[in-house]
Scaffold this active site. Structure first.
Site, PDB file in Angstrom:
ATOM      1  N   HIS A 125      16.957  -3.239  -0.438  1.00  0.00           N
ATOM      2  CA  HIS A 125      16.333  -1.921  -0.528  1.00  0.00           C
ATOM      3  C   HIS A 125      17.118  -0.932   0.310  1.00  0.00           C
ATOM      4  CE1 HIS A 125      12.150  -3.540  -1.832  1.00  0.00           C
ATOM      5  NE2 HIS A 125      12.987  -3.432  -2.821  1.00  0.00           N
TER       6      HIS A 125
ATOM      7  N   LYS B  93       1.732   4.140  -1.769  1.00  0.00           N
ATOM      8  CA  LYS B  93       2.152   5.340  -2.503  1.00  0.00           C
ATOM      9  C   LYS B  93       1.148   5.682  -3.601  1.00  0.00           C
ATOM     10  CE  LYS B  93       5.939   7.123  -5.316  1.00  0.00           C
ATOM     11  NZ  LYS B  93       5.278   7.046  -6.622  1.00  0.00           N
TER      12      LYS B  93
END
Length: 999
Positions: A219, A653
């Site tokens: 990531h 999120k």
């Protein structure tokens, strides 16, 4: 005496802060409307002969950091000299701006009520407007480099602090190889045994059963280049070296020269990635941390753990027992990353095998020198040596076997190199290993058990013939490395979206003329999948993939299964299904594996791991597991073992931090209950990022213990990514400490008496979760002003210039906020010091008007570890927000429309509301709570450096966006634009270094 100590510390710190060309020490400037806490070095903690207790605490806390200040002073002085030599103007600007930073931090002190830091901030803003692009680039480079040097000094300081604690251990406990602190195995052994609930043997057996796996991911949150990371690591090592040598020694002067060379090299190099890394180069980055750190850290830690077990429990670790292992996603994570092709996955596995063979070859060459023994062998050792027909070692039987192993490892290296020679990213390197004659005639080593047989024979022979010390030397380290890393360094997980599998099977069913799988309901899908899994024949001839008229994406999906079926089981870990929503999603992957011969009967089926990552998916997950576990053929195929991945980033999120936390808690609790009902051993795989907004937690030991009851049980799998890999495994000493914390936390959790939430607590959490989620989703999803505001007030659109990862920032390039990945979403808000993704919705959830409800929340905070940990983490991230810095981004970048200006004010009002709500619950005068001890002193020294970078970043964004609107730019304008882009990229890296996290 206390007064004298405090005055001495004050004088020392005041002296440091007065040095113009050196970094100074100031407390964190938590700039926001609520009370700020920054230490003013000019204020004495003693007034009229009386010690101010609050000031006393902060002064004494700073005293612990005196050695770090000296290191930073040294590094900053060298940097200042380097910059001044090359560019005196940049040096002077940097010094001036840092003074403004120091002035602002001091003005914001809770002990200084005369000013609020506005004047110092205004000076920074004015300076930013006046500088040309070239000077701005030079200043940003200097600040960013200074912050990375501060981080390098802090790495060394952390190791030094732990060693000092061991040396000055004032307890009555026997000093063992591991530190006698709570979050270490020594302290954990002590705590558990003193509770008197388990015996030493029970404790020992639980340790042997324990399984901790750390999964390295690519990531894109590590903003520094790999070459720079190695240099910063070298800086930390030199600082440690300097402490061991007197000031007037030759060795010290040489080390200082080397330090100057490294800092000069860093200043002279290009810190910006000019192109996005390939997946293969990302894989090499992950491998580098194993080669340079973990290869030594793992056996070193296990040696200490073994000694601690003998000291405390009276038993040693079995030679091949490793309570902690590693895996990787780098090269296997194809979720939304078109660059991870089937061939890339195969290449990454081959690269890992090559590196493993070279590392072992180096080890065995060293072992060959250790074991020049010509007598006393066990019969089994004699027999094994006799099986090796061609060897120059006639009497030295261990060398005979080791030489044969070296031949096979050389063969492994040669085969791998031949298969990778076409790769432009690949470099075999100039490894200095002896090429054994006869390597062409032997077989390579592909499986760890093949090698482990010989190692066990040698270890047993040495142990039973009077050479136990030799058996437990390098040979034992090699055995433990092999048990940890295997012959492939790390098993590779594969990750793909559930929709890709659905599309693939849909194309197959339509090709076969039996209908559209995609249009079937869940019951029909499950019936079809179960019938096919129970059958003997494949769905189609695998060789016909190219002639079936399938979509390109479907062909890629099927070729992925074809490739992984060709790899050895040891090379592979879990098959993770992202966006998993149904039981059929799991069976679909099993069927696709079966199509290519990956079955339980063949012993090569990858375990299939559904990833539940949105609020709805987490809520529905227990029901989906119930469906799966009610299929006897399924539980039989997986041998009643199931791994489930919990998504922290995307759930936060999707619903906001608080709602996501509660959904994760409930979901894991209920899934564990379903697993128990069906007699299934469940392991949760925690997909966490480095930041709080993505599930991270700097207090790792406490975080693991605060997980829901009965959800760990000695089995813990978690992702480590980007900058967190560097932070937690950046040096051997740091890596050993991290391994110790992970191991001890999971062991402690196994014997911990968890606090079960009361019914009224659960009811309160449902209320908080709903209000929090509604508030979060309204702003992010429904408020029409939000997307324009987000894109103007943050550098979200410009983050791509960093080239920090091979993966696109969005799953859907044409999508909006909903398709934006959790990492850039968090990264953007971190840059502006708003940290909105970590706290939005929390204030609305915690705000209560009823005193009875408030008292209940306070009771929950006091008595429920999970709730307390959640609140403290939010408090910690709130302490890192900066109201005025965030407001400056709005002032410089957001359109001066009434709607957007009002929205910016509303966002900051929510920040104030959240701070006040946290303070009300914790009954503290510091929003940061207990976690501040982990970050306050650390962030203290950074803010005078980060503040100017933030101010300049806003100005750079303003200028660049203005240039983007111009047509037919002149050559001079185009050149200016390029320099501004470089300066912006460096500013983004600088803020990430200052915040010590990015995404």
């Amino acid at each position: 005496m206390m007064k004298g100590l405090l005055l001495s510390v004050c004088l020392f710190l005041t002296r440091i802060s007065a040095i113009k060309s050196r970094p100074a020490f100031v407390e964190i400037g938590k700039t926001a409307r609520p009370q700020n806490t920054t230490l003013n070095l000019k204020k004495s903690p003693i007034k009229d002969g009386v010690v101010d207790k609050k000031k006393e605490e902060e002064i004494l806390d700073m005293a612990k950091w005196g050695a770090l200040l000296k290191d930073i002073e040294l590094l900053s002085g060298i940097l200042a000299d380097v910059v001044e030599t090359e560019n005196p103007r940049v040096h002077d600007l940097y010094t001036e701006l840092r003074e403004y930073g120091l002035e602002r931090a001091s003005a914001l002190s809770v002990f200084n009520c005369e000013t609020d830091g506005t004047e110092a901030l205004a000076k920074m803003v004015s300076s930013a407007k006046q500088l040309d692009a070239k000077d701005a680039y030079g200043v940003m480079r200097t600040f960013a480099l200074a912050l990375n040097l501060v981080n390098a000094a802090e790495v060394h300081h952390g190791i030094r602090s732990m060693k000092n604690r061991l040396e000055h251990n004032d307890t009555n406990e026997v000093c063992g190889p591991l530190p006698m602190v709570e979050n270490s195995m020594a302290g954990t052994f002590d705590i558990i045994l003193k509770e008197g609930l388990v015996s030493k043997d029970d404790l020992y057996q639980q340790l042997l059963r324990q399984k901790v796996e750390i999964v390295l991911t690519a990531h894109p949150t590590e903003v520094n280049r790999r070459t720079h990371l190695s240099k910063y690591r070298k800086v930390s090592e030199i600082l440690a070296f300097l402490e061991q040598h007197p000031k007037d020694s030759y060795e010290r002067s040489e080390a200082l020269l080397e330090l100057r060379r490294i800092i000069g090299s860093l200043w002279g190099s290009d810190e910006i990635r000019r192109t996005k890394p390939t997946v293969q180069t990302e894989a090499l980055g992950g491998i580098a941390i194993i080669e340079s750190v973990l290869w030594d850290a793992v056996p070193a830690y296990l040696r200490k753990l073994d000694a601690q077990c003998r000291l405390t429990l009276g038993k040693r670790l079995p030679i091949d027992t490793v309570p902690i292992r590693f895996a990787s996603w780098i090269g296997g994570d194809r979720d939304g990353n078109p660059n991870v092709t089937p061939s890339v996955t195969k290449e990454v596995v081959m690269i890992q095998r090559l590196r493993a063979a070279k590392l072992f070859l180096k080890d065995f060459n060293e072992l060959y020198g250790d074991l020049a023994i010509s007598s006393r062998f066990t019969p089994e050792m004699e027999k094994r040596a006799a099986q090796i027909l061609h060897s120059e070692d006639k009497r030295e039987k261990y060398r005979r076997v080791i030489g044969h192993i070296c031949q096979r490892l050389v063969k492994t290296v040669k085969v791998c190199e031949a298969k990778l020679s076409y790769l432009p990213e690949f470099s075999s390197g100039s490894d200095n290993f002896r090429v054994e004659n006869g390597w062409e005639e032997v077989e390579p080593i592909w499986d760890s058990q093949d090698l482990m047989k010989d190692l066990r024979i040698m270890h047993d022979s040495l142990s039973n013939t009077g050479f136990r010390l030799l058996a437990d030397g390098n040979l034992l380290d090699i055995i433990r490395r092999l048990s940890t890393f295997g012959m492939t360094l790390v098993p590779l997980d594969i990750r793909e979206e559930s929709t890709k599998h659905t599309e693939a099977i849909d194309c197959i069913t339509r090709f076969l003329g039996i209908g559209s799988y995609k249009e079937w309901d869940e019951k029909t899908r499950l019936s079809f999948l179960q019938a096919e899994l129970a059958g003997k024949r494949p769905l189609f001839r695998s060789d016909d993939i190219g002639s079936m008229g399938l979509d390109k994406s479907v062909v890629t999906t099927l070729e992925t299964f074809s490739v992984i079926s060709s790899l050895r089981p040891e090379s592979l870990g879990a098959y993770v299904i992202s966006q998993a929503q149904t039981a059929s999603d799991v069976l679909a992957v099993m069927l696709l594996q079966r199509q290519f011969g990956m079955t339980p009967e063949n012993g090569n089926m990858m375990r299939v791991v559904p990833l539940f990552e949105t609020l709805t998916d987490l809520e529905n997950a227990p029901e989906k597991l119930e469906t799966l576990f009610s299929i006897p053929s399924y539980t039989g195929a997986v041998k009643s073992k199931q791994e489930v991945m919990v998504g922290y980033s995307d759930s936060a999120k999707d619903a906001g931090r608080f709602a996501a936390c509660w959904a994760q808690y409930n979901s894991q609790e209920e899934m564990a209950s379903v697993a128990k009902k069906y007699g299934v051993e469940i392991t949760f795989f925690h997909g966490k990022g480095g930041t709080v907004g993505r599930g991270g937690n700097p207090a790792l030991y406490r975080a693991i213990q605060s997980h829901p009851p009965n959800t760990i049980n000695g089995r813990f799998r978690v992702t480590e990514q980007g900058e967190m890999i560097t932070k937690n495994f950046g040096s051997v000493d740091v890596a050993e400490r991290t391994l110790d914390i992970y191991s001890s936390a999971v062991l402690r959790e196994s014997f911990l008496k968890h606090v079960e939430p009361k019914a009224e607590w659960r009811k309160q959490m449902r209320r908080i979760s709903k209000l929090s989620c509604d508030d979060y989703r309204f702003l992010v999803r429904e408020e029409p002003r939000f997307v324009p505001y987000f894109r103007q007030a943050t550098p979200e659109l410009e983050l791509g210039s960093l080239n920090i990862g091979s993966r696109p920032a969005k799953r859907n390039p044409k999508g909006g906020i909903e398709s934006l990945r959790a990492i850039p979403w968090t990264f953007a808000w971190t840059q502006t010091r708003t940290h909105l993704s970590a706290w939005l919705g929390v204030g609305a959830g915690l705000k209560v008007d009823d005193p009875v409800e408030l008292e209940l929340l306070r009771t929950m905070y006091k008595d429920w570890p999970w709730f307390r940990e959640t609140i403290d983490l939010i408090g910690m991230i709130l302490s890192k927000t900066d109201f005025s810095i965030a407001q400056n981004y709005d002032e410089q970048l957001v359109d001066k429309t009434e709607e957007l200006i009002a929205l910016g004010n509303e966002v900051r009002d929510k920040l104030v509301q959240t701070r006040q709500a946290v303070l009300a619950v914790t009954q503290s005068n510091k929003v940061s709570g207990s976690h501040v001890a982990l970050v306050s002193s650390s962030t203290t020294i950074r803010h005078p450096y980060v503040d100017p970078i933030n101010v300049f970043q806003a100005e750079l964004l303003k200028r660049l966006r203005a240039l983007e609107k111009e047509d037919n730019m002149s050559t001079e304008k185009l050149a200016e634009k390029e320099v501004l882009k470089n300066a912006l990229a460096v500013s983004i890296k600088g803020v990430a270094a200052g915040m010590r996290n990015s995404g």
